[in-house]
Design an enzyme around this catalytic site. Structure first.
Site, PDB file in Angstrom:
ATOM      1  N   GLU A  24      -4.514   7.434  -5.291  1.00  9.30           N
ATOM      2  CA  GLU A  24      -4.650   6.702  -6.559  1.00  9.30           C
ATOM      3  C   GLU A  24      -5.913   7.179  -7.257  1.00  9.30           C
ATOM      4  O   GLU A  24      -6.973   7.219  -6.605  1.00  9.30           O
ATOM      5  CB  GLU A  24      -4.706   5.189  -6.302  1.00  9.30           C
ATOM      6  CG  GLU A  24      -3.409   4.667  -5.680  1.00  9.30           C
ATOM      7  CD  GLU A  24      -3.412   3.168  -5.390  1.00  9.30           C
ATOM      8  OE1 GLU A  24      -4.421   2.495  -5.672  1.00  9.30           O
ATOM      9  OE2 GLU A  24      -2.403   2.673  -4.880  1.00  9.30           O
ATOM     10  N   ARG A  70       0.858  -1.187   0.000  1.00  7.29           N
ATOM     11  CA  ARG A  70       0.000   0.000   0.000  1.00  7.29           C
ATOM     12  C   ARG A  70       0.896   1.240   0.000  1.00  7.29           C
ATOM     13  O   ARG A  70       1.932   1.270   0.680  1.00  7.29           O
ATOM     14  CB  ARG A  70      -0.912   0.038   1.230  1.00  7.29           C
ATOM     15  CG  ARG A  70      -2.108  -0.902   1.155  1.00  7.29           C
ATOM     16  CD  ARG A  70      -3.132  -0.436   0.110  1.00  7.29           C
ATOM     17  NE  ARG A  70      -4.303  -1.267   0.043  1.00  7.29           N
ATOM     18  CZ  ARG A  70      -4.455  -2.324  -0.780  1.00  7.29           C
ATOM     19  NH1 ARG A  70      -3.477  -2.673  -1.595  1.00  7.29           N
ATOM     20  NH2 ARG A  70      -5.582  -2.995  -0.791  1.00  7.29           N
ATOM     21  N   HIS A 128      -1.234   0.160  -9.671  1.00  6.87           N
ATOM     22  CA  HIS A 128      -1.916  -0.810  -8.782  1.00  6.87           C
ATOM     23  C   HIS A 128      -2.388  -2.019  -9.606  1.00  6.87           C
ATOM     24  O   HIS A 128      -3.560  -2.394  -9.580  1.00  6.87           O
ATOM     25  CB  HIS A 128      -3.094  -0.176  -8.037  1.00  6.87           C
ATOM     26  CG  HIS A 128      -3.451  -0.935  -6.784  1.00  6.87           C
ATOM     27  ND1 HIS A 128      -3.764  -0.326  -5.594  1.00  6.87           N
ATOM     28  CD2 HIS A 128      -3.535  -2.263  -6.546  1.00  6.87           C
ATOM     29  CE1 HIS A 128      -4.040  -1.238  -4.677  1.00  6.87           C
ATOM     30  NE2 HIS A 128      -3.902  -2.436  -5.234  1.00  6.87           N
TER      31      HIS A 128
HETATM   32  N1  LIG Z   1      -0.660  -4.126  -5.366  1.00  5.67           N
HETATM   33  C1  LIG Z   1      -1.641  -5.013  -5.383  1.00  5.67           C
HETATM   34  O1  LIG Z   1      -2.290  -5.231  -6.408  1.00  5.67           O
HETATM   35  C2  LIG Z   1      -1.936  -5.787  -4.137  1.00  5.67           C
HETATM   36  C3  LIG Z   1      -2.661  -6.978  -4.264  1.00  5.67           C
HETATM   37  C4  LIG Z   1      -2.893  -7.721  -3.123  1.00  5.67           C
HETATM   38  C5  LIG Z   1      -2.463  -7.278  -1.877  1.00  5.67           C
HETATM   39  N2  LIG Z   1      -1.814  -6.098  -1.788  1.00  5.67           N
HETATM   40  C6  LIG Z   1      -1.317  -5.621  -0.474  1.00  5.67           C
HETATM   41  O2  LIG Z   1      -0.364  -6.571   0.020  1.00  5.67           O
HETATM   42  C7  LIG Z   1      -0.526  -6.673   1.428  1.00  5.67           C
HETATM   43  C8  LIG Z   1      -0.002  -8.017   1.904  1.00  5.67           C
HETATM   44  O3  LIG Z   1      -0.829  -9.050   1.403  1.00  5.67           O
HETATM   45  P1  LIG Z   1      -0.699 -10.551   1.976  1.00  5.67           P
HETATM   46  O4  LIG Z   1      -1.669 -11.365   1.223  1.00  5.67           O
HETATM   47  O5  LIG Z   1       0.717 -10.981   2.034  1.00  5.67           O
HETATM   48  O6  LIG Z   1      -1.246 -10.317   3.452  1.00  5.67           O
HETATM   49  P2  LIG Z   1      -0.991 -11.235   4.714  1.00  5.67           P
HETATM   50  O7  LIG Z   1      -1.963 -10.811   5.738  1.00  5.67           O
HETATM   51  O8  LIG Z   1      -0.949 -12.676   4.302  1.00  5.67           O
HETATM   52  O9  LIG Z   1       0.482 -10.823   5.183  1.00  5.67           O
HETATM   53  C9  LIG Z   1       0.783  -9.568   5.706  1.00  5.67           C
HETATM   54  C10 LIG Z   1       1.934  -9.766   6.678  1.00  5.67           C
HETATM   55  O10 LIG Z   1       2.346  -8.486   7.145  1.00  5.67           O
HETATM   56  C11 LIG Z   1       2.713  -8.644   8.499  1.00  5.67           C
HETATM   57  N3  LIG Z   1       2.780  -7.380   9.218  1.00  5.67           N
HETATM   58  C12 LIG Z   1       1.790  -6.728   9.882  1.00  5.67           C
HETATM   59  N4  LIG Z   1       2.291  -5.621  10.471  1.00  5.67           N
HETATM   60  C13 LIG Z   1       3.617  -5.587  10.162  1.00  5.67           C
HETATM   61  C14 LIG Z   1       4.669  -4.692  10.479  1.00  5.67           C
HETATM   62  N5  LIG Z   1       4.467  -3.626  11.272  1.00  5.67           N
HETATM   63  N6  LIG Z   1       5.903  -4.935   9.982  1.00  5.67           N
HETATM   64  C15 LIG Z   1       6.122  -6.029   9.213  1.00  5.67           C
HETATM   65  N7  LIG Z   1       5.166  -6.934   8.900  1.00  5.67           N
HETATM   66  C16 LIG Z   1       3.927  -6.702   9.366  1.00  5.67           C
HETATM   67  C17 LIG Z   1       1.673  -9.606   9.058  1.00  5.67           C
HETATM   68  O11 LIG Z   1       2.122 -10.205  10.266  1.00  5.67           O
HETATM   69  C18 LIG Z   1       1.534 -10.587   7.912  1.00  5.67           C
HETATM   70  O12 LIG Z   1       2.401 -11.691   8.083  1.00  5.67           O
HETATM   71  C19 LIG Z   1      -2.037  -6.471   1.638  1.00  5.67           C
HETATM   72  O13 LIG Z   1      -2.316  -5.944   2.907  1.00  5.67           O
HETATM   73  C20 LIG Z   1      -2.425  -5.505   0.547  1.00  5.67           C
HETATM   74  O14 LIG Z   1      -2.426  -4.207   1.086  1.00  5.67           O
HETATM   75  C21 LIG Z   1      -1.545  -5.348  -2.894  1.00  5.67           C
HETATM   76  O1  LIG Z   2      -8.388  -3.545  -7.635  1.00  2.00           O
HETATM   77  C1  LIG Z   2      -7.468  -4.006  -7.020  1.00  2.00           C
HETATM   78  O2  LIG Z   2      -6.359  -3.461  -6.971  1.00  2.00           O
HETATM   79  C2  LIG Z   2      -7.648  -5.324  -6.359  1.00  2.00           C
HETATM   80  O3  LIG Z   2      -8.852  -5.408  -5.749  1.00  2.00           O
HETATM   81  C3  LIG Z   2      -6.525  -5.535  -5.402  1.00  2.00           C
HETATM   82  O4  LIG Z   2      -6.850  -5.155  -4.111  1.00  2.00           O
HETATM   83  P1  LIG Z   2      -5.818  -5.606  -3.023  1.00  2.00           P
HETATM   84  O5  LIG Z   2      -4.595  -4.832  -3.373  1.00  2.00           O
HETATM   85  O6  LIG Z   2      -6.366  -5.194  -1.724  1.00  2.00           O
HETATM   86  O7  LIG Z   2      -5.740  -7.088  -3.124  1.00  2.00           O
END
Ligand SMILES: NC(=O)c1ccc[n+]([C@@H]2O[C@H](COP(=O)([O-])OP(=O)(O)OC[C@H]3O[C@@H](n4cnc5c(N)ncnc54)[C@H](O)[C@@H]3O)[C@@H](O)[C@H]2O)c1
Ligand SMILES: O=C(O)[C@H](O)COP(=O)(O)O
Length: 318
Positions: free
Chosen positions: A260, A231, A279
């Protein structure tokens, strides 16, 4: 009458969601909300709201039908006030498992591109026709390169599994994870000091907001690179721009931003050392199909009064 609403989405269509609404004889509408006011109007009296990035504040939750369900299209639910939802008896679900591999693929593509200095070589060849490799400074081989992963959940682990065959040394920082996959967990300070590349995979929470700011960049290895597919709020973008201009950070690749679409006056737009993707790390044909199917199945459970598959209770992701 039962009401199912899509507040906003960035997909081609919403056939799965419409089919579920039809099975329950629900009124179905699709909106393109960006503001709180637009979202309040869209969700008025809704029993199920599919939400992508529209803000789900307490005022939005108050406009839903009693006992409604909010389904976040995606993993991160930092745009949803989960505590307020709980206080109002509104259920919230996310889709944690639709596309971790796709996000990891995108992340590794960005990491390898930066570590091999491909954009810098490309710029140099375009501008001058050529350059000798040393013109762009030292270039450690992958076996001599440390990659630091911040957040070792589904995506962090999927990134590690992709990096391991290249021979990188990988370290990770995650205060809530157990060591796994033979990975070394370390404190953030050590990770920043030792890593040639830092890649962010933690949710946006109060704890992680501006995790990488001036102080963190100052502690990083000179000339390190940064990748963010989590994020935008995890990075102070003004501080990153300063660190890139000074050369402390050699390059960055960002898929996510605090605003965004990216603000027209963002300092990142003018920095050739910063690669920008919109994104899109989550996006592949299969991940998008899974996201919508799993979200629609969650709505089906909600409308049938069955337990949700992925209820969320706070903490940003999981
Ligand atoms: N760019 C994209 O299209 C996209 C798509 C999917 C997810 N995401 C983002 O990726 C992030 C991670 O996804 P995920 O599926 O791995 O989630 P997840 O919940 O499986 O893993 C997140 C990890 O971050 C850790 N965490 C929490 N606070 C922390 C801190 N202060 N320092 C370090 N680690 C910490 C948690 O313990 C967890 O292990 C989501 O929260 C989402 O915002 C982005
Ligand atoms: O539109 C998007 O970017 C998807 O829904 C991804 O969302 P996420 O980053 O929370 O998985």
């Amino acid at each position: 009458m039962t009401r199912v609403v899509v507040t906003d989405h960035a997909f081609g269509g919403v056939a799965d969601e419409a089919a579920v609404a039809a099975r329950f004889d629900a009124e179905f509408s699709v909106h393109a909300c960006r503001t709180e006011d637009e979202t309040i109007q869209a969700v008025a009296g809704a029993d199920v709201a599919f939400v992508n990035f529209a803000p789900v504040t307490d005022a939005v939750l108050a406009a839903l039908a009693p006992g409604a369900t909010v389904i976040r299209y995606g993993i991160g639910y930092d745009n949803v006030d989960v505590a307020a939802a709980q206080a109002r008896g509104i259920a919230v679900a996310n889709v944690p498992d639709y596309g971790s591999d796709t996000v990891a693929d995108h992340t590794v593509a960005l990491l390898l591109t930066l570590l091999r200095k491909i954009p810098a070589y490309d710029r140099r060849v375009r501008a001058t026709g050529w350059c000798v490799p040393r013109d762009l400074g030292s270039l450690p081989g992958f076996a001599d390169t440390t990659v630091g992963l911040v957040g070792l959940g589904r995506i962090g682990l999927a990134v590690h599994r992709r990096l391991a065959p290249f021979g990188f040394r990988v370290v990770a920082h995650d205060p809530y994870a157990e060591p796994s996959d033979g990975l070394t967990l370390t404190d953030l300070e050590t990770l920043l000091r030792e890593s040639h590349a830092v890649s962010l995979h933690a949710p946006l929470t109060e704890e992680t907001r501006h995790l990488l700011g001036t102080a963190a960049f100052d502690r990083m290895r000179e000339g390190a690179v940064v990748v963010n597919t989590s994020r935008g709020g995890l990075i102070d973008h003004d501080a990153l721009a300063g660190a890139v201009r000074s050369g402390r950070v050699a390059a960055a690749a960002l898929d996510v931003f605090d605003t965004e679409p990216l603000a027209t006056d963002s300092p990142l737009r003018d920095l050739p050392e910063v690669l920008l993707t919109p994104h899109t790390a989550f996006y592949s044909d299969s991940s998008l199909a899974a996201l919508q199917r799993l979200a629609a199945e969650e709505a089906e459970r909600a409308l049938a009064g069955k337990p949700l598959r992925c209820p969320v209770t706070g903490g940003g992701a999981r």
